[in-house]
Design an enzyme around this catalytic site. Structure first.
Site, PDB file in Angstrom:
ATOM      1  N   SER A 144       0.865  -1.186   0.000  1.00  0.00           N
ATOM      2  CA  SER A 144       0.000   0.000   0.000  1.00  0.00           C
ATOM      3  C   SER A 144       0.898   1.231   0.000  1.00  0.00           C
ATOM      4  CB  SER A 144      -0.858   0.011   1.268  1.00  0.00           C
ATOM      5  OG  SER A 144      -1.470   1.269   1.456  1.00  0.00           O
ATOM      6  N   TYR A 157      -1.048  -1.024  10.356  1.00  0.00           N
ATOM      7  CA  TYR A 157      -1.261  -1.258   8.915  1.00  0.00           C
ATOM      8  C   TYR A 157      -0.013  -0.862   8.125  1.00  0.00           C
ATOM      9  CZ  TYR A 157      -3.658  -1.049   4.373  1.00  0.00           C
ATOM     10  OH  TYR A 157      -4.033  -1.241   3.059  1.00  0.00           O
TER      11      TYR A 157
HETATM   12  P1  NAI Z   1     -11.720  -5.695   1.130  1.00  0.00           P
HETATM   13  O1  NAI Z   1     -11.918  -5.596   2.598  1.00  0.00           O
HETATM   14  O2  NAI Z   1     -12.761  -5.167   0.233  1.00  0.00           O
HETATM   15  O3  NAI Z   1     -11.395  -7.217   0.740  1.00  0.00           O
HETATM   16  C1  NAI Z   1     -10.467  -7.948   1.464  1.00  0.00           C
HETATM   17  C2  NAI Z   1     -10.792  -9.426   1.371  1.00  0.00           C
HETATM   18  O4  NAI Z   1      -9.828 -10.136   2.176  1.00  0.00           O
HETATM   19  C3  NAI Z   1     -12.178  -9.786   1.921  1.00  0.00           C
HETATM   20  O5  NAI Z   1     -12.836 -10.633   1.012  1.00  0.00           O
HETATM   21  C4  NAI Z   1     -11.870 -10.477   3.225  1.00  0.00           C
HETATM   22  O6  NAI Z   1     -12.839 -11.472   3.588  1.00  0.00           O
HETATM   23  C5  NAI Z   1     -10.524 -11.110   2.938  1.00  0.00           C
HETATM   24  N1  NAI Z   1      -9.782 -11.428   4.155  1.00  0.00           N
HETATM   25  C6  NAI Z   1      -9.627 -10.668   5.260  1.00  0.00           C
HETATM   26  N2  NAI Z   1      -8.899 -11.326   6.169  1.00  0.00           N
HETATM   27  C7  NAI Z   1      -8.578 -12.517   5.621  1.00  0.00           C
HETATM   28  C8  NAI Z   1      -7.836 -13.636   6.074  1.00  0.00           C
HETATM   29  N3  NAI Z   1      -7.286 -13.666   7.299  1.00  0.00           N
HETATM   30  N4  NAI Z   1      -7.673 -14.682   5.241  1.00  0.00           N
HETATM   31  C9  NAI Z   1      -8.242 -14.672   4.015  1.00  0.00           C
HETATM   32  N5  NAI Z   1      -8.974 -13.666   3.546  1.00  0.00           N
HETATM   33  C10 NAI Z   1      -9.138 -12.601   4.339  1.00  0.00           C
HETATM   34  O7  NAI Z   1     -10.328  -4.985   0.857  1.00  0.00           O
HETATM   35  P2  NAI Z   1      -9.654  -4.432  -0.482  1.00  0.00           P
HETATM   36  O8  NAI Z   1      -9.782  -2.969  -0.468  1.00  0.00           O
HETATM   37  O9  NAI Z   1     -10.050  -5.214  -1.658  1.00  0.00           O
HETATM   38  O10 NAI Z   1      -8.136  -4.743  -0.106  1.00  0.00           O
HETATM   39  C11 NAI Z   1      -7.397  -5.818  -0.661  1.00  0.00           C
HETATM   40  C12 NAI Z   1      -5.951  -5.581  -0.302  1.00  0.00           C
HETATM   41  O11 NAI Z   1      -5.535  -4.326  -0.824  1.00  0.00           O
HETATM   42  C13 NAI Z   1      -5.673  -5.532   1.205  1.00  0.00           C
HETATM   43  O12 NAI Z   1      -4.434  -6.148   1.465  1.00  0.00           O
HETATM   44  C14 NAI Z   1      -5.601  -4.045   1.478  1.00  0.00           C
HETATM   45  O13 NAI Z   1      -4.838  -3.762   2.614  1.00  0.00           O
HETATM   46  C15 NAI Z   1      -4.949  -3.563   0.207  1.00  0.00           C
HETATM   47  N6  NAI Z   1      -5.117  -2.151  -0.097  1.00  0.00           N
HETATM   48  C16 NAI Z   1      -6.362  -1.623  -0.308  1.00  0.00           C
HETATM   49  C17 NAI Z   1      -6.493  -0.293  -0.628  1.00  0.00           C
HETATM   50  C18 NAI Z   1      -7.808   0.336  -0.881  1.00  0.00           C
HETATM   51  O14 NAI Z   1      -7.843   1.569  -1.045  1.00  0.00           O
HETATM   52  N7  NAI Z   1      -8.910  -0.405  -0.953  1.00  0.00           N
HETATM   53  C19 NAI Z   1      -5.317   0.590  -0.728  1.00  0.00           C
HETATM   54  C20 NAI Z   1      -4.050  -0.062  -0.522  1.00  0.00           C
HETATM   55  C21 NAI Z   1      -3.984  -1.399  -0.220  1.00  0.00           C
END
Ligand code: NAI
Length: 253
Positions: A144, A157
């Site tokens: 990120s 984070y």
């Molecule tokens: P989101 O919350 O929409 O999706 C994350 C997914 O990961 C969910 O389906 C959740 O059930 C799953 N998850 C959570 N803990 C888990 C575990 N222990 N084992 C397996 N699955 C698990 O989040 P998003 O936004 O799609 O984020 C995806 C990645 O991108 C994350 O690593 C987040 O930190 C990163 N990120 C997101 C940004 C954003 O602006 N949305 C910006 C920078 C990084």
């Protein structure tokens, strides 16, 4: 024209929604066989159904990426279902507490490190082991911009995401001669349930979020997925150890 990742066995963690869902769909569109891994069974099956409805191939494997045995099973299932593993997208993540360090809850710190950093480390550990037995592969992990610049109240984070970029370099160096590439992506703000939830809980942050990146607005998950696709495909055959920022110019300021 040949698809970008035709026949590549691909694991996507956090594939139930957001960036993971968009990436699983995009890889399937480009010919990959996809393992959708997530703790969210319903959402994971939803992604698999969407891939199959579009004529692609996918299976769901319920996985908590912070548990070694579950990560091992996830990788093994990919090898069993699709005959190997070519691409792993270590993407599952949580945002954790939003507090200054004094107020930050210790259990929350442990959990964000367990999922975001240890989860990526476990993916590298077992994913690389399987790829070495299968002629190599490409691993992409989700960092990120919060791992490159400090964001107040995001110490856990930010530390987890800075760690993702560093262990990505470790993996790249350790296996550079063995056909393994390891890269990370560093999204800025992406319109996913994670960010929508933050904006709903803190409405005053929405305007700030929408004005944060020089390009304006929020990225769409598919824009991140396309960068992952590049790194996972043979187009990036000489790219390893890199963290690709996808942040509308934010880090150029
Ligand atoms: P989101 O919350 O929409 O999706 C994350 C997914 O990961 C969910 O389906 C959740 O059930 C799953 N998850 C959570 N803990 C888990 C575990 N222990 N084992 C397996 N699955 C698990 O989040 P998003 O936004 O799609 O984020 C995806 C990645 O991108 C994350 O690593 C987040 O930190 C990163 N990120 C997101 C940004 C954003 O602006 N949305 C910006 C920078 C990084």
């Amino acid at each position: 024209m040949r698809n970008l990742v035709d026949g590549k066995a691909t694991v996507v963690t956090g594939g139930a929604q957001g960036i993971g869902e968009a990436t699983a769909l995009r890889f399937a569109e480009e010919g990959a066989d996809v393992v959708v891994a997530d703790v969210d069974e319903e959402g994971g099956h939803g992604t698999v159904d969407a891939i199959e409805d579009a004529g692609g191939s996918a299976v769901f494997v319920e996985t908590d990426v912070s548990e070694a045995a579950e990560v091992q099973t996830m990788i093994t299932r990919c090898v069993e279902e699709f005959g190997g593993i070519d691409v792993l997208f270590n993407n599952a993540g949580i945002d954790g507490p939003l507090e200054n360090i004094v107020e930050y809850d210790e259990d929350g710190f442990d959990r964000v490190i367990d999922v975001n950093l240890k989860g990526v480390w476990l993916g590298l550990k077992y994913g690389i082991e399987a790829m070495l037995a299968d002629g190599g592969g490409s691993i992409i992990s989700t960092s990120s911009i919060g791992g490159q610049v400090a964001v107040p109240e995001y110490s856990g984070y930010g530390a987890s995401k800075a760690g993702v970029s560093l262990i990505t370099k470790s993996a790249a160096l350790e296996f550079a001669t063995e056909g393994i590439r390891a890269n990370a992506i560093a999204p800025g703000l992406v319109e996913t349930p994670m960010v929508n939830d933050i904006m709903e809980e803190n409405p005053e942050m929405e305007e700030q979020f929408r004005n944060m990146e020089p390009m304006g607005g929020l990225a769409q998950p598919k824009e991140i997925a396309n960068s992952v696709l590049f790194l996972g495909s043979d187009l990036a055959s000489r790219v390893t150890g890199h963290t690709l920022a996808v942040e509308g110019g934010y880090l150029s300021q």
